[in-house]
Design a protein around this motif. Structure first.
Motif, PDB file in Angstrom:
ATOM      1  N   GLY A   1       0.808  -1.209   0.000  1.00 45.74           N
ATOM      2  CA  GLY A   1       0.000   0.000   0.000  1.00 45.74           C
ATOM      3  C   GLY A   1       0.839   1.255   0.000  1.00 45.74           C
ATOM      4  N   HIS A   2       1.972   1.218   0.697  1.00 38.92           N
ATOM      5  CA  HIS A   2       2.869   2.363   0.645  1.00 38.92           C
ATOM      6  C   HIS A   2       3.390   2.544  -0.781  1.00 38.92           C
ATOM      7  N   GLU A   3       3.656   3.787  -1.142  1.00 33.52           N
ATOM      8  CA  GLU A   3       4.102   4.087  -2.498  1.00 33.52           C
ATOM      9  C   GLU A   3       5.615   4.160  -2.617  1.00 33.52           C
ATOM     10  N   SER A   4       6.324   4.042  -1.515  1.00 36.69           N
ATOM     11  CA  SER A   4       7.784   4.092  -1.547  1.00 36.69           C
ATOM     12  C   SER A   4       8.326   3.304  -0.356  1.00 36.69           C
ATOM     13  N   THR A   5       9.644   3.382  -0.164  1.00 38.92           N
ATOM     14  CA  THR A   5      10.327   2.628   0.883  1.00 38.92           C
ATOM     15  C   THR A   5       9.614   2.716   2.228  1.00 38.92           C
ATOM     16  N   VAL A   6       9.410   1.568   2.849  1.00 39.00           N
ATOM     17  CA  VAL A   6       8.929   1.530   4.233  1.00 39.00           C
ATOM     18  C   VAL A   6      10.172   1.520   5.119  1.00 39.00           C
ATOM     19  N   CYS A   7      10.334   2.539   5.960  1.00 37.05           N
ATOM     20  CA  CYS A   7      11.604   2.711   6.676  1.00 37.05           C
ATOM     21  C   CYS A   7      11.460   2.662   8.185  1.00 37.05           C
ATOM     22  N   ALA A   8      10.263   2.407   8.714  1.00 43.15           N
ATOM     23  CA  ALA A   8      10.085   2.339  10.165  1.00 43.15           C
ATOM     24  C   ALA A   8       8.897   1.443  10.497  1.00 43.15           C
ATOM     25  N   LEU A   9       9.024   0.688  11.597  1.00 47.29           N
ATOM     26  CA  LEU A   9       7.953  -0.203  12.046  1.00 47.29           C
ATOM     27  C   LEU A   9       7.883  -0.197  13.567  1.00 47.29           C
ATOM     28  N   ALA A  10       6.691  -0.458  14.089  1.00 43.78           N
ATOM     29  CA  ALA A  10       6.509  -0.673  15.523  1.00 43.78           C
ATOM     30  C   ALA A  10       5.196  -1.413  15.716  1.00 43.78           C
ATOM     31  N   GLY A  11       5.058  -2.078  16.865  1.00 43.08           N
ATOM     32  CA  GLY A  11       3.805  -2.742  17.172  1.00 43.08           C
ATOM     33  C   GLY A  11       2.707  -1.727  17.419  1.00 43.08           C
ATOM     34  N   GLY A  12       1.455  -2.110  17.118  1.00 41.93           N
ATOM     35  CA  GLY A  12       0.328  -1.197  17.288  1.00 41.93           C
ATOM     36  C   GLY A  12      -0.234  -1.212  18.700  1.00 41.93           C
ATOM     37  N   LEU A  13      -1.348  -0.499  18.867  1.00 40.78           N
ATOM     38  CA  LEU A  13      -1.971  -0.367  20.179  1.00 40.78           C
ATOM     39  C   LEU A  13      -2.851  -1.557  20.524  1.00 40.78           C
ATOM     40  N   GLN A  14      -3.200  -2.364  19.545  1.00 42.76           N
ATOM     41  CA  GLN A  14      -4.036  -3.525  19.803  1.00 42.76           C
ATOM     42  C   GLN A  14      -3.387  -4.759  19.202  1.00 42.76           C
ATOM     43  N   ALA A  15      -3.943  -5.907  19.516  1.00 42.29           N
ATOM     44  CA  ALA A  15      -3.377  -7.156  19.022  1.00 42.29           C
ATOM     45  C   ALA A  15      -3.398  -7.186  17.497  1.00 42.29           C
ATOM     46  N   ARG A  16      -2.398  -7.834  16.926  1.00 38.76           N
ATOM     47  CA  ARG A  16      -2.290  -8.041  15.482  1.00 38.76           C
ATOM     48  C   ARG A  16      -2.305  -6.718  14.714  1.00 38.76           C
ATOM     49  N   SER A  17      -1.643  -5.721  15.251  1.00 40.80           N
ATOM     50  CA  SER A  17      -1.565  -4.431  14.555  1.00 40.80           C
ATOM     51  C   SER A  17      -0.125  -3.934  14.502  1.00 40.80           C
TER      52      SER A  17
ATOM     53  N   TRP B   1       8.798   6.601   3.028  1.00 41.75           N
ATOM     54  CA  TRP B   1       9.281   7.753   2.263  1.00 41.75           C
ATOM     55  C   TRP B   1       8.138   8.446   1.519  1.00 41.75           C
ATOM     56  N   ASP B   2       6.960   7.822   1.439  1.00 40.00           N
ATOM     57  CA  ASP B   2       5.843   8.456   0.738  1.00 40.00           C
ATOM     58  C   ASP B   2       5.142   9.523   1.587  1.00 40.00           C
ATOM     59  N   LYS B   3       5.751   9.885   2.719  1.00 41.30           N
ATOM     60  CA  LYS B   3       5.299  10.966   3.601  1.00 41.30           C
ATOM     61  C   LYS B   3       4.134  10.561   4.502  1.00 41.30           C
ATOM     62  N   THR B   4       3.792   9.294   4.523  1.00 39.91           N
ATOM     63  CA  THR B   4       2.676   8.849   5.357  1.00 39.91           C
ATOM     64  C   THR B   4       3.129   7.760   6.324  1.00 39.91           C
ATOM     65  N   ALA B   5       2.326   7.586   7.364  1.00 40.87           N
ATOM     66  CA  ALA B   5       2.420   6.406   8.225  1.00 40.87           C
ATOM     67  C   ALA B   5       1.105   5.651   8.093  1.00 40.87           C
ATOM     68  N   ARG B   6       1.140   4.363   8.384  1.00 43.21           N
ATOM     69  CA  ARG B   6      -0.083   3.559   8.313  1.00 43.21           C
ATOM     70  C   ARG B   6      -0.209   2.686   9.557  1.00 43.21           C
ATOM     71  N   ILE B   7      -1.418   2.604  10.070  1.00 40.51           N
ATOM     72  CA  ILE B   7      -1.736   1.672  11.147  1.00 40.51           C
ATOM     73  C   ILE B   7      -2.450   0.488  10.503  1.00 40.51           C
ATOM     74  N   TRP B   8      -1.816  -0.672  10.553  1.00 47.09           N
ATOM     75  CA  TRP B   8      -2.355  -1.874   9.915  1.00 47.09           C
ATOM     76  C   TRP B   8      -2.983  -2.774  10.974  1.00 47.09           C
ATOM     77  N   LEU B   9      -4.150  -3.306  10.662  1.00 43.32           N
ATOM     78  CA  LEU B   9      -4.799  -4.287  11.528  1.00 43.32           C
ATOM     79  C   LEU B   9      -5.045  -5.548  10.704  1.00 43.32           C
ATOM     80  N   ILE B  10      -4.511  -6.677  11.195  1.00 40.10           N
ATOM     81  CA  ILE B  10      -4.599  -7.947  10.469  1.00 40.10           C
ATOM     82  C   ILE B  10      -5.507  -8.883  11.258  1.00 40.10           C
ATOM     83  N   SER B  11      -6.611  -9.270  10.667  1.00 45.32           N
ATOM     84  CA  SER B  11      -7.564 -10.127  11.375  1.00 45.32           C
ATOM     85  C   SER B  11      -7.056 -11.565  11.433  1.00 45.32           C
ATOM     86  N   GLU B  12      -7.723 -12.370  12.223  1.00 46.03           N
ATOM     87  CA  GLU B  12      -7.354 -13.785  12.353  1.00 46.03           C
ATOM     88  C   GLU B  12      -7.486 -14.520  11.021  1.00 46.03           C
ATOM     89  N   THR B  13      -8.376 -14.021  10.160  1.00 49.39           N
ATOM     90  CA  THR B  13      -8.588 -14.665   8.859  1.00 49.39           C
ATOM     91  C   THR B  13      -7.674 -14.110   7.775  1.00 49.39           C
TER      92      THR B  13
END
Length: 789
Positions: free
Chosen positions: A107-123, A129-141
């Motif tokens: 989904g990012h349009e350029s290099t992903v250069c930073a990661l951390a765990g989210g505030l909830q499980a599986r996130s 470099w595309d100037k955005t951050a994203r919060i990803w949530l991955i379901s059990e399925t």
């Protein structure tokens, strides 16, 4: 007694990566000595190092699912996930003991250069470099949803999670730090850094530690005030990590000054002397639960340091490390011909393609040597060692160093307002015309300027008398006598205008031409552009409406009313559909549908109008929903060559919007079967077919790829490449295959392509055969594709 870095000694060096180690992390169980070290490199691999005893580790797993270098690694203990971010704009999520990704986040349009765990499980939270951050949530399925954090004006280099306050934190190259809630709303802005923010660590009492390219660590209290600055680094700080085995407020940092440092962030004290590494960049740092510190460096080595004598290296290993450090310290002050060695790029510079045949580049290697490379036949070839100018610098020797060689003169020649000057080297006594010829060949300049370059050399180097040149005072540009010259902008004998499109250009409107035009309906790209994945749809836009109208009138006059003859006013209404932004005229659309009933031998100008009209989603939708016009167009793929060309262009243009993609994908197997039935054709037809497939693959990379679509498109591409010869058609087809290799269906695509010997042989031949300046891109995309295979 407070711990210091003085107690730390080298424990071990983990050798296995071939290029920079850009990321390190600790993973595994809660036993300190039992933690696995994870490292990611510019060599595109992620390695897991398993402890076996004391200070020994073995390489247990190598993961190679990214298409470009690994930029960041984080371990989510709650899920036992190893997450890797890459320059290929994706994130791979692995189960702790898995060999293939659980899921790949795109989904990012350029290099992903930073990661951390989210505030909830599986996130997860990511920065790019595309100037955005994203919060990803991955379901059990396996379903993925995300929230985009938009607000930074430059790359988001750092992300973190503040669990107590349920907030996300980001830092970027715009020097800003933002706090966000889980809905993606900004809550707070912190300003204070004077350069790019590269790292963030939430600390107790809602405080925060940040670092960046300004070489400062900043401690922020819960009110968002910078209450302390930690100074000591002398260059960019790339990363930080908490060493909680030593205390809640003990942090280590590393950077471009070759050092690892330790701090008490409450007192602001630096704890002990820094540990100097035998490498320019210490890219990443992590701490194990037993207090050991892990670093990843630009020399491709993962190093572990320990304060426990039982885990420290033997005296001989420590002595070897100290010797390497001493050698590196000496190299920091060395220069070659006035250029500091430390200012030269490392081996990673050889990962970027050259911009022209014969280009040379000096590269600093991890052993301290400097070597010169030349870009030849699509790869960097070693020329030899660079030992420096004999006099040391221009000031002491009177010589100038250029690409590892000494010259009496190195002139700067401006050829474009948007490009840096070209270097023109020359030695006294050298034949000016021979030097000029080498300069022209090396930079792909017009041969017509040989005399001007040679006379320029003579004039400005105080050599032999000037021959046939116009003299002006001062330094003269060899092309214009002082002003700038943009190649191809003036002299007609330098670069021809090329042939116009035989169907839509200003030349005669016919179907007999077999030459591919050089400047129409072909979107050439710079050889330095990224060749795949491609995300911009290609369209066929050029049209001489008057020529199309003349041909339609000619055919219309040959018909009777029963055969579909219409009035001139309707033809005029139809031709207006070729406008860049046409009105949605129901009368024109009705007339166009009538013209589509003309005999096949007269259809090609009508199809030409159709392929331009369907660029607009509203027109396409009306034509399809009301009249299913595709049922009249698609069968022409089995018709005359001119009709085949126009239909392929029509299909390519229709794929640039959602309605077109939806309708064409429902009929895709049938369409590809008809296109695959074309086994010969003009260069224009080859390009049109390749562009149709390329646009199909773009749709697969920009959304969730469909296995059946990828398979059908790959089969169609292979059929095309069995007979196509045009270089632009091959280039676009190679881009299309490259696109497909970046999807989850990539391995299947690779297997299909590799199984066709003729295609692989032709691919290797085109990649290894030097092309002219317009098609150097074929060498480059071929090289990139073969690297994937």
């Amino acid at each position: 007694m407070e711990p210091t870095l003085d107690h730390y000694k080298i424990s071990c060096e983990l050798l296995g990566h071939s290029l920079d180690v850009r990321a390190v992390a600790a993973a595994g169980n809660a036993e300190g000595a039992g933690q696995i070290i994870v490292s990611g490199s510019r060599d595109k691999s992620t390695k897991l190092w398993k402890p076996i005893s004391g200070n020994e580790y073995i390489e247990s797993v190598t993961l190679q699912d990214h298409k470009n270098f690994i930029s960041y690694i984080c371990y989510l203990e709650s899920e036992q996930w190893i997450c890797t971010a890459s320059n290929d704009a994706t994130i791979c999520v692995y189960q702790h003991d898995a060999f293939v990704p659980l899921i790949t986040l795109k989904g990012h349009e350029s290099t992903v250069c930073a990661l951390a765990g989210g505030l909830q499980a599986r996130s997860i939270i990511s920065g790019s470099w595309d100037k955005t951050a994203r919060i990803w949530l991955i379901s059990e399925t396996g379903d993925v949803t995300f929230v985009t954090l938009q607000g930074h004006e430059a790359a988001v280099w750092a992300v973190a999670t503040e669990s107590a306050q349920q907030k996300y934190i980001t830092g970027g190259a715009d020097k800003c730090i933002y706090y966000w809630n889980a809905r993606g709303e900004k809550l707070r802005l912190l300003k204070g850094h004077t350069d790019c923010v590269r790292g963030l660590i939430p600390l107790p009492a809602n405080s925060l530690l940040s670092c960046g390219n300004d070489a400062v660590l900043r401690f922020w209290n819960e009110d968002g005030e910078c209450v302390r600055e930690l100074n000591g680094h002398t260059n960019y700080i790339y990363a930080m990590a908490r060493n909680q085995a030593l205390g809640e407020h003990i942090v280590v940092s590393c950077g471009e000054d070759s050092t690892l440092r330790m701090w008490n962030v409450i007192t602001g004290d630096q704890l002990g002397a820094p540990i100097l590494h035998p490498a320019i960049s210490v890219w990443s740092v992590a701490c194990l639960r037993n207090g050991d510190i892990v670093t990843g460096c630009s020399d491709g080595v993962v190093r572990v340091f320990s304060q426990d004598p039982a885990r420290q290296a033997t005296e001989s290993v420590r002595a070897s490390f100290e010797m390497a450090v001493s050698t590196h310290k000496a190299q920091l002050s060395e220069d070659i011909g006035g250029v500091k060695k430390t200012d030269l790029p490392g081996p990673e510079a050889l990962l970027s393609n050259g911009t022209r045949e014969g280009q040379t580049k000096m590269v600093r290697h991890v052993d301290g040597s400097v070597k010169c490379y030349s870009w030849e036949l699509g790869k960097w070839s070693l020329v030899g060692d660079v030992t420096g100018a004999t006099g040391g610098t221009q000031e002491t020797s009177g010589k100038q160093l250029h690409e590892g060689k000494e010259y009496d003169y190195v002139f700067n020649v401006d050829i474009s307002d948007t490009e840096p000057p070209i270097k023109l080297p020359y030695n006294r006594g050298e034949d000016p015309w021979q030097a000029a010829q080498q300069f022209i060949h090396r930079n792909n300049l017009p041969q017509a300027y040989l005399d001007q370059v040679a006379n320029f050399i003579v004039k400005n180097s105080e050599s032999a008398p000037v021959v046939a040149t116009q003299s002006t005072a001062g330094y003269q540009d060899p092309f214009t006598g002082g002003s700038r010259y943009v190649p191809g902008s003036s002299s007609s004998n330098v670069r021809g205008s090329g042939n116009m499109d035989p169907f839509t250009g200003s030349s005669s409107y016919s179907t007999s031409s077999s030459q591919r035009p050089s400047n129409i309906d072909v979107n050439f790209v710079s050889a330095s552009d990224k060749h795949f994945p491609v995300s911009t749809y290609r369209t066929f836009d050029t049209c001489d409406a008057n020529k199309v109208l003349e041909k339609m009138k000619e055919f219309n006059n040959k018909l009777t009313s029963a055969e579909g003859k219409v009035g001139d006013e309707l033809l005029l209404a139809v031709i207006r559909l070729t406008d860049k932004s046409p009105e949605v005229d129901p009368t024109a659309l009705e007339a166009l549908l009538l013209l589509l009933k003309w005999p096949p031998g007269m259809l090609f100008p009508v199809l030409d109008v159709v392929r331009l009209a369907v660029r607009h989603e509203a027109i396409f939708s009306l034509l399809h929903n009301s009249h299913n016009f595709l049922s009249s167009v698609i069968p022409q793929l089995s018709g005359a060559a001119a009709n085949q060309l126009m239909v392929c262009r029509c299909l390519a243009n229709a794929l640039t919007h959602r309605s077109g993609r939806q309708q064409l994908e429902t009929q895709l197997p049938h369409i590809v079967e008809l296109v695959s039935g074309i086994r010969a054709g003009s260069p224009n037809l080859q390009i049109a077919i390749a562009t149709f497939y390329l646009n199909l693959t773009i749709s697969q990379t920009l959304s969730v790829a469909q296995s059946e679509v990828c398979h059908v498109v790959t089969s169609g591409l292979l059929e095309l490449l069995k007979w196509a010869k045009d270089l632009e058609a091959w280039y676009r087809a190679m881009q299309a295959i490259g696109n497909l290799t970046t999807t989850p269906c990539g391995q299947e695509v690779i297997a299909l392509v590799v199984s066709v010997d003729h295609v692989m042989d032709k691919l290797r031949e085109l990649t290894n055969t030097p092309q002219d300046e317009n098609f150097a891109k074929v060498n480059m995309v071929g090289q990139a594709l073969l690297a994937v295979f």
